[in-house]
Structures are given as C-alpha cells and as structure tokens.
Design a protein around this motif. Structure first.
Motif, short mmCIF file in Angstrom:
data_model
loop_
_atom_site.label_atom_id
_atom_site.label_comp_id
_atom_site.label_asym_id
_atom_site.label_seq_id
_atom_site.Cartn_x
_atom_site.Cartn_y
_atom_site.Cartn_z
N ARG A 28 0.84 -1.21 0.00
CA ARG A 28 0.00 0.00 0.00
C ARG A 28 0.87 1.26 0.00
O ARG A 28 0.57 2.21 -0.71
CB ARG A 28 -0.92 0.00 1.22
N LEU A 29 1.93 1.25 0.80
CA LEU A 29 2.83 2.40 0.84
C LEU A 29 3.52 2.58 -0.51
O LEU A 29 3.63 3.71 -1.01
CB LEU A 29 3.87 2.24 1.95
N ARG A 30 3.94 1.50 -1.14
CA ARG A 30 4.58 1.58 -2.45
C ARG A 30 3.63 2.20 -3.48
O ARG A 30 4.00 3.08 -4.24
CB ARG A 30 5.01 0.19 -2.92
N ARG A 31 2.38 1.72 -3.49
CA ARG A 31 1.39 2.28 -4.42
C ARG A 31 1.15 3.75 -4.14
O ARG A 31 1.04 4.57 -5.06
CB ARG A 31 0.07 1.50 -4.36
N ARG A 32 1.07 4.11 -2.87
CA ARG A 32 0.82 5.51 -2.51
C ARG A 32 1.98 6.40 -2.92
O ARG A 32 1.79 7.48 -3.45
CB ARG A 32 0.57 5.60 -0.99
N ARG A 37 4.64 10.46 -7.66
CA ARG A 37 5.71 10.72 -8.61
C ARG A 37 5.52 12.09 -9.25
O ARG A 37 4.41 12.60 -9.35
CB ARG A 37 5.73 9.65 -9.69
N HIS A 38 6.61 12.69 -9.70
CA HIS A 38 6.55 13.99 -10.35
C HIS A 38 5.65 13.90 -11.57
O HIS A 38 5.78 12.97 -12.37
CB HIS A 38 7.97 14.45 -10.74
N PRO A 39 4.72 14.84 -11.75
CA PRO A 39 3.74 14.73 -12.84
C PRO A 39 4.37 14.76 -14.24
O PRO A 39 3.79 14.23 -15.18
CB PRO A 39 2.81 15.92 -12.62
N ASP A 40 5.54 15.35 -14.39
CA ASP A 40 6.19 15.40 -15.70
C ASP A 40 7.00 14.15 -15.99
O ASP A 40 7.54 14.00 -17.08
CB ASP A 40 7.12 16.61 -15.78
N SER A 44 8.79 4.67 -16.58
CA SER A 44 8.16 3.60 -15.82
C SER A 44 8.82 3.46 -14.45
O SER A 44 9.94 3.96 -14.23
CB SER A 44 8.29 2.28 -16.58
N ILE A 45 8.15 2.75 -13.57
CA ILE A 45 8.72 2.47 -12.25
C ILE A 45 10.03 1.70 -12.40
O ILE A 45 11.01 1.97 -11.70
CB ILE A 45 7.71 1.67 -11.38
N GLY A 46 10.07 0.75 -13.34
CA GLY A 46 11.28 -0.03 -13.58
C GLY A 46 12.44 0.83 -14.06
O GLY A 46 13.58 0.66 -13.61
N ASP A 116 12.00 13.58 -8.56
CA ASP A 116 11.05 12.56 -8.16
C ASP A 116 11.19 12.24 -6.67
O ASP A 116 10.19 12.14 -5.96
CB ASP A 116 11.29 11.31 -9.01
N ARG A 117 12.41 12.12 -6.21
CA ARG A 117 12.64 11.82 -4.79
C ARG A 117 12.17 12.96 -3.90
O ARG A 117 11.59 12.73 -2.84
CB ARG A 117 14.13 11.55 -4.53
N ARG A 118 12.46 14.20 -4.32
CA ARG A 118 12.03 15.35 -3.50
C ARG A 118 10.53 15.34 -3.31
O ARG A 118 10.04 15.55 -2.20
CB ARG A 118 12.46 16.66 -4.17
N ARG A 119 9.80 15.10 -4.37
CA ARG A 119 8.34 15.12 -4.29
C ARG A 119 7.82 14.02 -3.37
O ARG A 119 6.99 14.25 -2.50
CB ARG A 119 7.75 14.97 -5.69
N ARG A 120 8.32 12.79 -3.57
CA ARG A 120 7.85 11.67 -2.75
C ARG A 120 8.34 11.77 -1.31
O ARG A 120 7.60 11.45 -0.37
CB ARG A 120 8.23 10.35 -3.39
#
Length: 153
Positions: A28-32, A37-40, A44-46, A116-120
């Motif tokens: 659940r945390l992973r999905r959240r 993720r940054h909208p731009d 992919s996650i991979g 991406d990291r900053r946002r999450r």
C-alpha cells in the motif's frame, strides 16, 4: 457485539501474520508513493528503479543492474537502451572487459531522480510528522531491516 475477527495486532503476533501485515502495508505504501511521482515524469517504475540504482551505487554494468532488479540481462538491455535514447543514461565500454558496457547516470537522469525523490520524500515527511515520536523511532529502526528484507534472495 463481540467480534470473532482477530485484530491486526493478534494476526501480526505470529510470523505468518507479521508477513501478511508487512506485505499489505509495504505494498500500500509503495502504491501511494508511486502516486506521488513527479507529474512530468513519463518513465516507468522499472526505469526509475534503474536510475535510482545508478544514483545510489554509481556506474554499473548491465549484468549488475539486471541482478539488482532481478530481471534477465536482455530485459535490462532494453530498459537501458530506452533510458539512453531519452538522454537519462550514458553507456561506455568496460575498461578491462570488452564484452561489457558500463552505464552511468547523465545530468538529465540525475535531475529526474532528484525531482522525483524530492516530491515523494516531501509527501512521506508530511505523513511521518503526523506520527508520534515513538512511532517514528520504530520506523527509524525498521527502515534498514526492511531494506535488508528487500535485498534478500
């Protein structure tokens, strides 16, 4: 009314119950976090996982990246090719083994990972602030253990 359903605490008291609760909570945390993720970011996650590995551990061969992500080398080659075409990574020949290439994070790739990291991280920091100091201490102690579990064979 008396409930016959066991509580989360009771289920988690057994190893099998703990496994189940951790699986559900981590997924659940992973999905959240994926939603944050940054909208731009169109990767992919991979692909982001590969960039994250390069950010954390530095230059890697295709084989090292494939092992870390538990995929076959041809699959990793395809991912790296896409990342290279997008300007996120750079490939160069291995210094001593002509059969291998080494993959490096480009400036563009580094910027994408950091944004991406900053946002999450900001989202998670806000959620952590709502926890008690004791709860944050439990998570602080659990973080390296969860990472070890994730790395186990």
């Amino acid at each position: 009314m008396l409930s016959i359903m066991p509580t989360v605490e009771a289920v988690a008291a057994t190893d099998a119950g703990l496994a189940s609760e951790l699986r559900v909570g981590v997924m659940r945390l992973r999905r959240r976090l994926a939603l944050e993720r940054h909208p731009d970011n169109e990767l992919s996650i991979g692909a982001m996982a590969v960039l994250g590995l390069l950010m954390r551990y530095g230059d890697q061969s295709i084989g090292e990246l494939a092992r870390a992500e538990r995929v076959q080398p041809p699959s990793m080659t395809r991912t790296v090719t896409c990342l290279e075409e997008g300007g996120y990574v750079v490939r160069r020949p291995h210094e001593t083994d002509g059969r291998q290439v080494v993959v490096s994070l480009s400036d563009k790739g580094r910027k994408v990972v950091l944004a991406d990291r900053r946002r999450r991280d900001a989202w998670l920091t806000r959620r952590l602030a709502a926890l008690t100091p004791d709860e944050r201490e439990v998570l602080r102690a659990a973080a390296p253990i969860l990472d070890r579990l994730a790395q186990a064979d």
